[in-house]
Write a protein that holds these residues in place. Structure first.
Motif, PDB file in Angstrom:
ATOM      1  N   PRO A   1     -33.894  28.330 -19.666  1.00  0.00           N
ATOM      2  CA  PRO A   1     -32.968  27.367 -20.145  1.00  0.00           C
ATOM      3  C   PRO A   1     -33.127  27.588 -21.583  1.00  0.00           C
ATOM      4  CG  PRO A   1     -34.763  26.309 -19.258  1.00  0.00           C
ATOM      5  CD  PRO A   1     -34.946  27.624 -18.650  1.00  0.00           C
ATOM      6  N   SER A   2     -32.418  27.136 -22.654  1.00  0.00           N
ATOM      7  CA  SER A   2     -32.526  27.473 -23.969  1.00  0.00           C
ATOM      8  C   SER A   2     -33.650  26.677 -24.608  1.00  0.00           C
ATOM      9  CB  SER A   2     -31.254  26.940 -24.603  1.00  0.00           C
ATOM     10  OG  SER A   2     -30.920  25.488 -24.512  1.00  0.00           O
ATOM     11  N   GLN A   3     -34.051  25.511 -23.910  1.00  0.00           N
ATOM     12  CA  GLN A   3     -35.217  24.771 -24.132  1.00  0.00           C
ATOM     13  C   GLN A   3     -35.960  24.300 -23.068  1.00  0.00           C
ATOM     14  OE1 GLN A   3     -36.373  24.100 -27.554  1.00  0.00           O
ATOM     15  NE2 GLN A   3     -34.745  24.972 -28.271  1.00  0.00           N
ATOM     16  N   PRO A   4     -37.370  24.459 -23.089  1.00  0.00           N
ATOM     17  CA  PRO A   4     -38.258  24.202 -21.987  1.00  0.00           C
ATOM     18  C   PRO A   4     -38.046  22.662 -21.286  1.00  0.00           C
ATOM     19  CG  PRO A   4     -39.463  25.311 -23.667  1.00  0.00           C
ATOM     20  CD  PRO A   4     -38.352  24.883 -24.242  1.00  0.00           C
ATOM     21  N   THR A   5     -38.032  22.481 -20.268  1.00  0.00           N
ATOM     22  CA  THR A   5     -37.811  21.051 -19.654  1.00  0.00           C
ATOM     23  C   THR A   5     -38.903  20.932 -18.622  1.00  0.00           C
ATOM     24  OG1 THR A   5     -36.459  22.058 -18.112  1.00  0.00           O
ATOM     25  CG2 THR A   5     -35.369  21.264 -20.249  1.00  0.00           C
TER      26      THR A   5
ATOM     27  N   ASP B   1     -43.787  22.401 -14.226  1.00  0.00           N
ATOM     28  CA  ASP B   1     -42.453  22.696 -14.551  1.00  0.00           C
ATOM     29  C   ASP B   1     -42.083  23.081 -16.082  1.00  0.00           C
ATOM     30  OD1 ASP B   1     -42.172  22.124 -12.031  1.00  0.00           O
ATOM     31  OD2 ASP B   1     -41.323  20.132 -12.274  1.00  0.00           O
ATOM     32  N   TYR B   2     -42.582  22.587 -17.050  1.00  0.00           N
ATOM     33  CA  TYR B   2     -42.450  22.841 -18.274  1.00  0.00           C
ATOM     34  C   TYR B   2     -42.751  24.254 -18.535  1.00  0.00           C
ATOM     35  CZ  TYR B   2     -42.226  22.085 -23.397  1.00  0.00           C
ATOM     36  OH  TYR B   2     -41.901  22.101 -24.675  1.00  0.00           O
ATOM     37  N   VAL B   3     -44.087  24.562 -18.234  1.00  0.00           N
ATOM     38  CA  VAL B   3     -44.458  26.125 -18.629  1.00  0.00           C
ATOM     39  C   VAL B   3     -43.539  26.784 -17.894  1.00  0.00           C
ATOM     40  CG1 VAL B   3     -46.362  27.496 -18.615  1.00  0.00           C
ATOM     41  CG2 VAL B   3     -46.779  25.317 -19.249  1.00  0.00           C
ATOM     42  N   VAL B   4     -43.269  26.915 -16.538  1.00  0.00           N
ATOM     43  CA  VAL B   4     -42.365  27.808 -15.960  1.00  0.00           C
ATOM     44  C   VAL B   4     -40.990  27.883 -16.616  1.00  0.00           C
ATOM     45  CG1 VAL B   4     -41.315  28.226 -13.870  1.00  0.00           C
ATOM     46  CG2 VAL B   4     -43.479  27.648 -13.810  1.00  0.00           C
ATOM     47  N   SER B   5     -40.595  26.610 -17.050  1.00  0.00           N
ATOM     48  CA  SER B   5     -39.272  26.987 -17.825  1.00  0.00           C
ATOM     49  C   SER B   5     -39.332  27.579 -18.986  1.00  0.00           C
ATOM     50  CB  SER B   5     -38.777  25.251 -18.045  1.00  0.00           C
ATOM     51  OG  SER B   5     -39.493  24.861 -19.006  1.00  0.00           O
ATOM     52  N   MET B   6     -40.644  27.625 -19.827  1.00  0.00           N
ATOM     53  CA  MET B   6     -40.832  28.385 -20.936  1.00  0.00           C
ATOM     54  C   MET B   6     -40.980  29.949 -20.839  1.00  0.00           C
ATOM     55  SD  MET B   6     -44.497  27.813 -23.464  1.00  0.00           S
ATOM     56  CE  MET B   6     -43.855  26.228 -23.498  1.00  0.00           C
ATOM     57  N   MET B   7     -41.491  30.358 -19.871  1.00  0.00           N
ATOM     58  CA  MET B   7     -41.953  31.790 -19.352  1.00  0.00           C
ATOM     59  C   MET B   7     -41.755  32.278 -18.335  1.00  0.00           C
ATOM     60  SD  MET B   7     -46.242  31.707 -19.085  1.00  0.00           S
ATOM     61  CE  MET B   7     -46.437  31.411 -20.941  1.00  0.00           C
ATOM     62  N   GLY B   8     -41.169  31.738 -17.125  1.00  0.00           N
ATOM     63  CA  GLY B   8     -40.719  32.165 -15.885  1.00  0.00           C
ATOM     64  C   GLY B   8     -42.032  32.031 -14.899  1.00  0.00           C
ATOM     65  N   ARG B   9     -41.878  32.175 -13.590  1.00  0.00           N
ATOM     66  CA  ARG B   9     -42.938  31.908 -12.715  1.00  0.00           C
ATOM     67  C   ARG B   9     -43.985  33.137 -12.766  1.00  0.00           C
ATOM     68  NH1 ARG B   9     -45.013  28.214  -9.949  1.00  0.00           N
ATOM     69  NH2 ARG B   9     -42.944  27.117  -9.739  1.00  0.00           N
TER      70      ARG B   9
ATOM     71  N   GLU C   1     -36.533  37.190 -15.329  1.00  0.00           N
ATOM     72  CA  GLU C   1     -36.732  35.526 -15.256  1.00  0.00           C
ATOM     73  C   GLU C   1     -36.604  35.107 -16.772  1.00  0.00           C
ATOM     74  OE1 GLU C   1     -40.817  35.191 -13.820  1.00  0.00           O
ATOM     75  OE2 GLU C   1     -40.445  35.870 -11.768  1.00  0.00           O
ATOM     76  N   LEU C   2     -36.937  35.905 -17.633  1.00  0.00           N
ATOM     77  CA  LEU C   2     -36.982  35.386 -19.038  1.00  0.00           C
ATOM     78  C   LEU C   2     -35.378  35.296 -19.387  1.00  0.00           C
ATOM     79  CD1 LEU C   2     -39.437  37.417 -21.038  1.00  0.00           C
ATOM     80  CD2 LEU C   2     -39.636  35.118 -20.194  1.00  0.00           C
TER      81      LEU C   2
END
Length: 378
Positions: A127-131, A137-145, A122-123
């Motif tokens: 994406p290159s930057q959290p969105t 949505d932001y935190v999942v894009s930071m560390m995965g589900r 997942e990591l």
């Protein structure tokens, strides 16, 4: 004749603004609705043990001016705050043992877990930057589900009483992180302190030359008297409370259920850390707080507090994805200012409806004191 300033609230912001304006030659009166100063940061004692009835408050800052100010009032004892989180790798298995991991999550620790292959996959796909506009949505894009579900999802649901998809992503970068560098302290600020007896003595030192009136609630109903007796007013109270329209702003409060425990040794503690996050839905509280870890107090016994969210108190502003509460707070500020003939200033966490730390509240106080001094001296 000296210009006179009324300050509503004797927490960090009101205390510091009051001290700075007093030192600048203004006649200041700080009015506090309770019988003590210090606001939410204040500590108490149970059987001689220092504990925090409003949750953990660790002072940390990289602001040199703020640091110099608090040092001058006795806040000098270094403390490196490390947080643990109790997680269940199989959340649906009631018999599965929990594990204690660092917070924020450390990749070096995660590699030792049986779920690491899934986390690693997942990591690699992030994406290159959290969105994302909402918190989930932001935190999942930071560390995965997987990590989000393990550390964040249920903690957030308990803390805020609503799905994370309804919360703003704006405070996520300040509160959530995935660590790759092995740094286990929660904060990265240059200075970090915890006073051995709690923050009370520090705030009392700040207020020592200031006129403070306790057990006095000031609201918009007092505008006429304040107009007559003062040249300006600084409001640090929650604006829905000050404007006498409770319920127009959303707040999330906590109830600290505190219990004394006997210990065999004078330095004894009973939980693994000062703050231990408990994200699992197996318990109703979000974390335990055992302040003795931070004070280093040498006394028989300790106090452990379970932090239960949902109390009818104004501890945390609810920053929703649509920003509705912030807009309403701005409207209330305009309404309140319109009821006064003298200048009205708003500062601090409650009055400005922001999720800020102690050092930021002090910086707010410094800014508003400078503004008042400039505008009333001009």
């Amino acid at each position: 004749m000296r210009r006179s300033i009324a300050i509503v609230g004797a927490g960090w912001t009101g205390a510091v603004a009051g001290r700075l304006l007093t030192d600048a030659g203004f006649a200041v009166e700080v009015m506090e609705k309770t019988d003590v100063v210090g606001g939410h940061s204040r500590a108490e004692t149970m059987n001689g043990v220092v504990y925090e009835p409003n949750g953990a408050h660790i002072f940390h800052t990289s602001n040199a001016t703020v640091n110099e100010f608090v040092n001058a009032h006795g806040l000098t004892r270094p403390y490196d705050h490390k947080v643990l989180t109790e997680v269940y790798l199989s959340p649906d298995d009631d018999d599965h043992e929990s594990r204690l991991l660092s917070w924020p999550p450390q990749v070096s620790e995660l590699r030792e877990l049986p779920i690491w292959p899934r986390v690693e996959q997942e990591l690699a796909a992030l994406p290159s930057q959290p969105t994302g506009d909402n918190f989930e949505d932001y935190v999942v894009s930071m560390m995965g589900r997987t990590l989000y579900d393990l550390f964040i999802r249920d903690y957030t649901a308990k803390q805020w009483g609503r799905p994370a998809t309804e919360l703003s992503a704006r405070f996520a970068p300040k509160r959530v992180e995935l660590r790759h560098d092995g740094h286990r302290g929660l904060f990265r600020d240059r200075w970090q302190y915890f006073p051995p007896n709690g923050i009370n003595e520090v705030i009392e030192s700040v207020l020592s030359p200031v006129t403070v009136t306790l057990n006095t609630e000031i609201t918009i109903d007092d505008a006429g008297r304040l107009n007559q007796d003062y040249d300006a007013v600084i409001v640090t109270a929650a604006l829905d409370e000050f404007a006498r329209c409770p319920g127009e702003l959303e707040w999330r409060g906590i109830e600290m259920v505190s219990q004394y425990h006997a210990t065999d040794e004078s330095g004894g503690v009973v939980t693994p850390a000062y703050v231990t996050n408990r994200p699992s839905m197996r318990v109703p509280y979000t974390r335990t707080v055992e302040t003795k870890h931070a004070t280093g107090q040498q006394i028989g016994g300790t106090v452990v507090s379970e932090e239960i969210p949902g109390a009818p108190r104004r501890h945390y502003p609810v920053l929703t994805a649509d920003g509705a509460n912030e807009r309403r707070n701005a409207e209330l500020a305009e309404k309140i200012a319109g009821c006064f003939d003298i200048p009205v200033y708003f500062a601090g966490r409650l009055a400005t409806y922001r999720y800020i730390n102690q050092d930021e509240a002090i910086a707010d106080a410094m800014a508003v004191a400078n503004r008042v001094a400039e505008e009333l001296s001009g």
